[in-house]
Design an enzyme around this catalytic site. Structure first.
Site, short mmCIF file in Angstrom:
data_model
loop_
_atom_site.label_atom_id
_atom_site.label_comp_id
_atom_site.label_asym_id
_atom_site.label_seq_id
_atom_site.Cartn_x
_atom_site.Cartn_y
_atom_site.Cartn_z
N LYS A 77 5.59 21.84 -10.62
CA LYS A 77 6.96 21.60 -11.07
C LYS A 77 7.04 21.80 -12.58
O LYS A 77 6.29 21.17 -13.33
CB LYS A 77 7.37 20.16 -10.69
CG LYS A 77 8.72 19.75 -11.23
CD LYS A 77 9.11 18.35 -10.78
CE LYS A 77 10.36 17.91 -11.50
NZ LYS A 77 10.71 16.52 -11.23
N GLY A 133 0.82 -1.22 0.00
CA GLY A 133 0.00 0.00 0.00
C GLY A 133 0.85 1.26 0.00
O GLY A 133 0.51 2.24 0.66
N ILE A 184 7.70 7.04 -10.31
CA ILE A 184 6.24 7.04 -10.28
C ILE A 184 5.70 6.95 -11.71
O ILE A 184 4.69 6.31 -11.97
CB ILE A 184 5.71 8.28 -9.52
CG1 ILE A 184 6.10 8.12 -8.03
CG2 ILE A 184 4.21 8.45 -9.67
CD1 ILE A 184 5.82 9.32 -7.15
N LEU A 217 8.69 -0.32 -6.95
CA LEU A 217 10.04 -0.72 -6.56
C LEU A 217 10.22 -2.23 -6.63
O LEU A 217 11.34 -2.71 -6.79
CB LEU A 217 10.35 -0.20 -5.15
CG LEU A 217 10.34 1.34 -5.03
CD1 LEU A 217 10.51 1.78 -3.58
CD2 LEU A 217 11.41 1.97 -5.92
N ILE A 244 5.29 -2.57 8.73
CA ILE A 244 6.39 -2.44 7.76
C ILE A 244 6.40 -1.01 7.20
O ILE A 244 7.45 -0.40 7.04
CB ILE A 244 6.25 -3.47 6.62
CG1 ILE A 244 6.45 -4.88 7.18
CG2 ILE A 244 7.27 -3.19 5.51
CD1 ILE A 244 6.24 -5.98 6.18
N THR A 252 11.52 9.55 -12.26
CA THR A 252 10.86 8.67 -13.22
C THR A 252 10.16 7.46 -12.60
O THR A 252 9.44 6.74 -13.30
CB THR A 252 11.89 8.15 -14.24
OG1 THR A 252 13.08 7.78 -13.54
CG2 THR A 252 12.22 9.19 -15.28
N SER A 286 0.90 -3.60 5.29
CA SER A 286 1.28 -3.82 6.68
C SER A 286 1.67 -2.49 7.33
O SER A 286 2.61 -1.83 6.87
CB SER A 286 2.46 -4.80 6.72
OG SER A 286 3.17 -4.64 7.91
N GLU A 298 8.61 12.10 -4.26
CA GLU A 298 7.71 13.24 -4.15
C GLU A 298 7.77 14.16 -5.35
O GLU A 298 7.03 15.13 -5.41
CB GLU A 298 8.07 14.02 -2.88
CG GLU A 298 8.14 13.10 -1.68
CD GLU A 298 8.04 13.80 -0.35
OE1 GLU A 298 8.76 14.79 -0.19
OE2 GLU A 298 7.26 13.36 0.49
N ALA A 299 8.68 13.87 -6.28
CA ALA A 299 8.77 14.71 -7.48
C ALA A 299 8.31 13.88 -8.67
O ALA A 299 8.65 12.70 -8.78
CB ALA A 299 10.21 15.18 -7.68
P1 FAD Z 1 6.82 1.05 -0.84
O1 FAD Z 1 6.48 2.46 -0.62
O2 FAD Z 1 8.03 0.50 -0.17
O3 FAD Z 1 5.57 0.20 -0.41
C1 FAD Z 1 5.65 -1.19 -0.16
C2 FAD Z 1 4.36 -1.66 0.47
O4 FAD Z 1 4.41 -3.08 0.62
C3 FAD Z 1 4.11 -1.08 1.86
O5 FAD Z 1 2.74 -0.78 2.00
C4 FAD Z 1 4.47 -2.24 2.77
O6 FAD Z 1 3.79 -2.18 4.00
C5 FAD Z 1 4.02 -3.41 1.93
N1 FAD Z 1 4.66 -4.68 2.32
C6 FAD Z 1 5.94 -5.05 2.14
N2 FAD Z 1 6.14 -6.27 2.69
C7 FAD Z 1 4.96 -6.67 3.18
C8 FAD Z 1 4.52 -7.84 3.89
N3 FAD Z 1 5.35 -8.84 4.21
N4 FAD Z 1 3.22 -7.90 4.27
C9 FAD Z 1 2.34 -6.90 3.99
N5 FAD Z 1 2.71 -5.78 3.33
C10 FAD Z 1 4.00 -5.67 2.95
N6 FAD Z 1 9.97 8.33 -7.40
C11 FAD Z 1 9.56 9.41 -8.08
O7 FAD Z 1 8.76 9.29 -9.00
N7 FAD Z 1 10.04 10.63 -7.73
C12 FAD Z 1 10.95 10.81 -6.77
O8 FAD Z 1 11.32 11.95 -6.47
C13 FAD Z 1 11.46 9.67 -6.10
N8 FAD Z 1 12.43 9.77 -5.16
C14 FAD Z 1 12.91 8.63 -4.59
C15 FAD Z 1 14.00 8.69 -3.73
C16 FAD Z 1 14.55 7.52 -3.21
C17 FAD Z 1 15.74 7.59 -2.32
C18 FAD Z 1 13.96 6.27 -3.51
C19 FAD Z 1 14.52 5.01 -2.94
C20 FAD Z 1 12.88 6.21 -4.34
C21 FAD Z 1 12.35 7.37 -4.91
N9 FAD Z 1 11.31 7.31 -5.80
C22 FAD Z 1 10.90 8.42 -6.46
C23 FAD Z 1 10.63 6.06 -6.02
C24 FAD Z 1 9.33 6.05 -5.24
O9 FAD Z 1 9.59 6.22 -3.88
C25 FAD Z 1 8.62 4.76 -5.46
O10 FAD Z 1 8.54 4.53 -6.83
C26 FAD Z 1 7.22 4.82 -4.93
O11 FAD Z 1 7.18 5.33 -3.66
C27 FAD Z 1 6.61 3.47 -4.95
O12 FAD Z 1 7.07 2.68 -3.92
P2 FAD Z 1 6.35 1.31 -3.71
O13 FAD Z 1 4.89 1.56 -3.48
O14 FAD Z 1 6.70 0.41 -4.85
O15 FAD Z 1 7.03 0.70 -2.41
#
Ligand code: FAD
Length: 505
Positions: free
Chosen positions: A78, A13, A347, A334, A42, A345, A39, A49-50
């Site tokens: 932006k 989420g 998002i 990710l 977690i 890039t 979770s 954020e950009a």
């Molecule tokens: P997460 O936010 O990590 O979410 C993972 C989810 O899975 C969470 O809800 C967690 O609770 C759940 N989960 C994991 N394991 C379990 C489990 N065992 N049981 C239940 N739930 C579980 N992108 C941009 O477009 N612009 C930016 O400026 C940018 N800056 C960034 C800077 C950094 C340093 C990093 C690392 C990334 C950046 N990104 C940026 C990328 C961006 O943060 C991600 O693309 C975006 O937040 C998506 O993350 P996500 O939802 O894939 O993962």
């Protein structure tokens, strides 16, 4: 086997989980059962954020009201990214969204600019783009389609927003459209006998959640796509050596800029993302070249305001899953890969993952041709972004640290080398297929980082030089006149979408 699938389970989420949930809830019109598992203990990665202008298409697809979205996510607008210290220490350029100049004759506008620039007669490239000229003046207004022949109709914008608030916003949107949310920690992934597809995920509480299609948005954990299916990872860290980020928010101290700033440091770079209630900051660096303590100290000594939280380290590896879609698991966000946040890039790649999933939406048989094509297309999206990001590291004249020496001297993918060579000879740039980055994006970064073409396109000589010069001056004058009448970024926000005051975090 060609029956429709019924149950979709989204694991995670964060931004990618809730973007997937919101898009599927909207497009699938309540005809499919959608459950999202996340979770609380977690949590999410909490950065990201950009964005880039494609996000406006995503929000429009959801029918979101832009001003409401801005208020609820403490967002700012932006228009581009300012790069500081990349080509050489002291250098500055803006990679603005949108267009540069106005095409009028046979070849691209920038070729006429290049001819005059080589003759010492042109203004800096920034003067010919409404987006970059507005950044420099700290002005903002969205594109004005009612003046079709004006640069005001060509403004392209994206957002800076609070990632946590955006996820909450999309959660409310998704739940109102039937998405079920289950809070819990997944401790086991069960595979089906025979074909090895994922059958269910099991929570620590013992609750079993079954599904037909699983969307793995579990972040770097990649719980299903890697943890359960062992799909494999293409590692790109030899081209993109940064593997850590220290993140810290700080108080808003100065003007609200309509752009992200990326300042190169001695073993990486620092982001500055202005929101309405705070500034997001982070220091992306390579642990091979700088310790965490040093990176943290450097970040803290380069903030615009007082830090609002303790600095936090995020570890990552650049690269992508060998197959974003494997069996009945589609990884998005990710979990599917990470290139680097330098051009905001990630998002966008989430958005592409969702869009292509809708294009190749499966039936219960999970046709291998659909899956293969999805993977081909996603691979291509990632590789285009990868080459563009590597360019920023490779195209440097910096010799002041081991990190920059490594980057300057490293081999780059052949696809990128060809683009650099092509530009270096006659300033030519191209966009391949539906590639994310346009010709003017390539132009701005290559020029901004000192790749100097030896000459210009020969067909520019078909136009008399005084005519070219007059045209450049006219374009620049019109852009400046447009920027003059635009409100400041802060004034536009105050009038249209000021967010409620909130405790800064
Ligand atoms: P997460 O936010 O990590 O979410 C993972 C989810 O899975 C969470 O809800 C967690 O609770 C759940 N989960 C994991 N394991 C379990 C489990 N065992 N049981 C239940 N739930 C579980 N992108 C941009 O477009 N612009 C930016 O400026 C940018 N800056 C960034 C800077 C950094 C340093 C990093 C690392 C990334 C950046 N990104 C940026 C990328 C961006 O943060 C991600 O693309 C975006 O937040 C998506 O993350 P996500 O939802 O894939 O993962």
């Amino acid at each position: 086997m060609d029956k429709p699938i019924k149950k979709i389970v989204i694991v995670g989420g964060g931004t990618s989980g809730w973007m997937s949930a919101a898009a599927l809830a909207k497009v699938l019109k309540g005809q499919y059962d959608i459950t999202l598992v996340e979770s609380d203990d977690i949590g999410t990665i909490g950065v990201g954020e950009a964005t880039i202008p494609m996000i406006t298409l995503f929000n429009r697809m959801l029918d979101l009201d832009e001003n409401a979205f801005m208020r609820e996510t403490q967002a700012s607008f932006k228009l581009g990214i300012e790069f500081v210290n990349w080509g050489r220490l002291g250098d500055r350029y803006i990679h603005g969204f949108g267009v540069i100049g106005q095409d009028n004759w046979t070849v691209d506008f920038h070729q006429y600019w290049l001819k005059q620039q080589l003759a010492g007669k042109a203004k800096p490239l920034e003067a010919y783009s409404i987006n970059t000229a507005a950044c420099l003046a700290n002005k903002f207004i969205p594109a004005q389609p009612n003046v079709p022949n004006s640069p005001l109709s060509q403004i392209a914008h994206a957002y800076h927003f609070d990632a946590g608030l955006y996820a909450q916003f999309l959660r409310r949107f998704s739940e109102a459209r039937g998405v079920k949310r289950i809070e819990g920690h997944i401790s086991e992934v069960r595979l089906r006998e025979g074909d090895g597809h994922v059958a269910s995920v099991v929570l620590k509480t013992g609750q079993i959640i079954e599904g037909d299609l699983f969307i793995d948005c579990s972040g770097f954990r990649a719980l299903l796509i890697e943890g359960a299916l062992k799909t494999g990872f293409d590692d790109w860290s030899h081209w993109l050596p940064c593997d850590r980020a220290i993140a810290v928010p700080c108080a808003n101290a100065k003007e609200l800029f309509p752009y992200t700033r990326s300042t190169a440091r001695s073993a990486g770079w620092q982001w500055r993302i202005p929101l309405q209630h705070r500034i997001g900051n982070g220091h992306v660096h390579s642990s091979r070249f700088m310790s965490e303590d040093e990176a943290t100290a450097l970040l803290l000594s380069n903030l615009d305001g007082a830090p609002l939280a303790d600095p936090r380290t995020v570890k990552f590896r650049t690269g992508k899953r060998s197959k974003a879609w494997n069996k009945n698991v589609v990884s998005i966000g990710l979990a599917s890969g990470f290139v680097e946040p330098l051009e905001s890039t990630s998002i966008h790649l989430v958005q592409m993952g969702i869009a292509h999933l809708l294009t190749y939406f499966p039936t219960a048989g999970f046709d291998a041709h659909d899956v293969d094509q999805y993977n081909r297309v996603l691979n291509q999206e990632y590789e285009w972004v990868r080459d563009f990001i590597i360019l920023h590291y490779k195209a440097t004249e910096r010799t002041d640290s081991a990190f920059w020496n490594y980057c300057r001297e490293m081999d780059v993918p052949e696809t990128l080398q060809q683009r650099m060579d092509l530009f270096r000879s006659h300033g030519r740039v191209f966009r391949e297929g539906n590639e994310l980055f346009t010709k003017v994006s390539w132009l701005q970064v290559m020029h901004g980082q000192r790749i100097q073409p030896q000459s210009y396109h020969p067909l520019t000589d078909l136009i008399p030089e005084p005519e070219i010069q007059a045209y450049l001056e006219e374009v620049e004058g019109v852009i400046q006149a447009c920027v003059d009448v635009m409100p400041t970024h802060a004034a536009y926000i105050a009038e249209n979408c000021a967010a409620p005051k909130m405790a800064m975090r």
